[in-house]
Design an enzyme around this catalytic site. Structure first.
Site, PDB file in Angstrom:
ATOM      1  N   TRP A   8     -26.903  13.960 -53.391  1.00  0.00           N
ATOM      2  CA  TRP A   8     -27.771  13.654 -51.584  1.00  0.00           C
ATOM      3  C   TRP A   8     -28.826  14.747 -52.116  1.00  0.00           C
ATOM      4  O   TRP A   8     -30.412  14.539 -51.550  1.00  0.00           O
ATOM      5  CB  TRP A   8     -27.118  14.382 -51.080  1.00  0.00           C
ATOM      6  CG  TRP A   8     -25.795  13.082 -50.407  1.00  0.00           C
ATOM      7  CD1 TRP A   8     -24.910  13.459 -50.217  1.00  0.00           C
ATOM      8  CD2 TRP A   8     -26.431  11.883 -49.849  1.00  0.00           C
ATOM      9  NE1 TRP A   8     -24.181  11.883 -49.533  1.00  0.00           N
ATOM     10  CE2 TRP A   8     -25.240  11.441 -49.904  1.00  0.00           C
ATOM     11  CE3 TRP A   8     -28.149  11.329 -49.448  1.00  0.00           C
ATOM     12  CZ2 TRP A   8     -25.080   9.770 -48.689  1.00  0.00           C
ATOM     13  CZ3 TRP A   8     -27.587   9.978 -48.718  1.00  0.00           C
ATOM     14  CH2 TRP A   8     -26.544   9.089 -49.012  1.00  0.00           C
ATOM     15  N   ASP A  42     -29.427  20.823 -46.514  1.00  0.00           N
ATOM     16  CA  ASP A  42     -28.119  19.959 -45.547  1.00  0.00           C
ATOM     17  C   ASP A  42     -26.809  20.400 -45.939  1.00  0.00           C
ATOM     18  O   ASP A  42     -26.268  20.485 -46.661  1.00  0.00           O
ATOM     19  CB  ASP A  42     -29.046  18.631 -46.823  1.00  0.00           C
ATOM     20  CG  ASP A  42     -28.003  17.851 -46.314  1.00  0.00           C
ATOM     21  OD1 ASP A  42     -27.372  17.080 -45.333  1.00  0.00           O
ATOM     22  OD2 ASP A  42     -28.259  16.648 -47.064  1.00  0.00           O
ATOM     23  N   LYS A  70     -19.976  12.942 -40.710  1.00  0.00           N
ATOM     24  CA  LYS A  70     -19.262  13.003 -40.948  1.00  0.00           C
ATOM     25  C   LYS A  70     -18.201  13.952 -39.716  1.00  0.00           C
ATOM     26  O   LYS A  70     -17.368  13.616 -40.125  1.00  0.00           O
ATOM     27  CB  LYS A  70     -19.500  14.071 -42.135  1.00  0.00           C
ATOM     28  CG  LYS A  70     -20.257  13.543 -43.656  1.00  0.00           C
ATOM     29  CD  LYS A  70     -20.919  12.145 -42.999  1.00  0.00           C
ATOM     30  CE  LYS A  70     -21.530  11.414 -44.375  1.00  0.00           C
ATOM     31  NZ  LYS A  70     -23.177  11.745 -45.437  1.00  0.00           N
TER      32      LYS A  70
END
Ligand code: PLP
Length: 362
Positions: free
Chosen positions: A102, A173, A197
């Site tokens: 990511w 993030d 999530k």
């Protein structure tokens, strides 16, 4: 059919009581004769939910007054692009700490916009650890628009324990560990998280940003891409993902009813300890991917001796209703994602299954 033990990485498990409540309110929301999905985003019923959701985030995360909360779309991936578009001017650099796929994606997008560079990386060791920031590197940050990090690495299973503290804006993030543990919001200037999530269903991205950043947004990009546009309109500039935000409000209520983040964190710690103990006490039958002091409490990544045994493990696990244990397609192996909504009971049963599997195949 019974509900399974859901270890999916994302979209992931939601609290059963939340899904139940959504079901009960699905056809007729609070005597309106319609579903929340069928209602104007300007209606008073939706407006209440919208503002309550913000209020719950403020309360549960102890967000100070000088921060703004936004509900956006496009997932965390869209933030990879919007952040540099809004905040990376031509005379500055953006620094990215590389801790997994990511971070790589975030950096790649930023490079298309301006001068974005790698600051630290653990790639050479397959992202097994969170790199520590050496003093000599700190000087480099003087021209920084911001420093970006990924607080939890969903794919490799590592997580920051302590965040760096410099005089540069810190952007994070937090898609896969927001609301899983107590953090000091003040340490960050900008936090973002896709909901699917740990917060709710896919479709909404939560942004928590310092209000002082709003005026620094680039005003020459299209309005829809400017944080200022959304901040000025309380995230109602255009139609927000109303159903996802409603679901988010239910998940936040659930956290509140369960004692808030502190209590959630206590259980998360127990869940993670149980699985890592199972791995560490297996005499090498299971091997953790992440180094000990970088291990994630949300995504437990591990391997077995060889691919054959791994596949057998995954197959038998599935037969026992343990779902989603396969590692990300990029690294293989196994991964148990144990977000807030995964119960201690599910994790206990998985640990038991791992013990039994080892007994049969070691
Ligand atoms: C899942 C995930 C993303 C991507 O989220 P999308 O909402 O699919 O764009 C980004 N960062 C992290 C840490 C993630 O876990």
């Amino acid at each position: 059919m019974e509900r399974v033990h859901n270890f999916n990485a994302g979209p992931a498990a939601l609290p059963e009581s939340v899904i139940q409540q959504a079901k009960e309110e699905l056809l007729n929301f609070q005597q309106t004769g319609m579903s929340i999905m069928e209602m104007s985003h300007r209606s008073k019923e939706y407006d209440l939910i919208h503002n309550e959701t913000k209020q719950l985030l403020l309360e549960l995360l102890s967000i100070p007054n000088d921060y703004e909360i936004l509900f956006l779309q496009g997932g965390a991936s869209q933030q990879f692009a919007l952040i540099p578009m809004n905040f990376l001017s031509s005379n500055q650099k953006a620094y990215y700490v590389m801790t997994g796929s990511w971070s790589e994606k975030a950096l790649k997008e930023a490079k298309k916009i301006g001068q974005a560079v790698e600051f630290l990386s653990s790639k050479e060791d397959l992202y097994r650890y969170i790199p520590t920031i050496e003093d000599k590197k700190v000087k480099q940050l003087e021209d920084a628009a911001y420093l970006h990090l990924t607080s939890n690495n969903t794919i490799y299973g590592t997580q920051w324990n302590q965040f760096p503290n410099y005089k540069v804006p810190l952007f994070a993030d937090m898609s896969s560990d927001i609301m899983s543990r107590e953090i000091k919001i003040e340490q960050f200037d900008f936090i973002y998280a896709g909901a699917q999530k740990n917060l709710g269903p896919a479709g909404v991205t939560v942004v928590i940003m310092k209000k002082s950043l709003i005026e620094q947004c680039n005003r020459s990009i299209p309005a829809i891409f400017q944080y200022k546009t959304h901040a000025n309109k309380n995230s109602l500039y255009n139609t927000p993902p109303t159903f996802s935000i409603y679901m988010l409000s239910l998940v936040l209520e659930w956290i509140k009813q369960n004692g808030g983040i502190q209590q959630v964190e206590t259980i998360n710690n127990q869940k993670a300890k149980l699985l890592y103990d199972t791995i560490d006490n297996s005499q090498g039958f299971y091997t953790a991917h992440a180094l000990k002091d970088s291990r994630s409490k949300m995504n437990v990544t591990f391997t077995l001796k060889d691919e054959h045994l791994t596949n057998l493990f995954l197959k038998e696990a599935k037969e026992h209703q343990f779902i989603g244990l396969n590692g990300h397609r990029s690294i293989g192996g196994c991964r148990a994602s144990i977000y807030n909504a995964v119960s201690l009971n599910s994790v206990q049963q998985l640990s038991q299954f791992m013990h039994n599997f080892q007994k049969r195949y070691e």
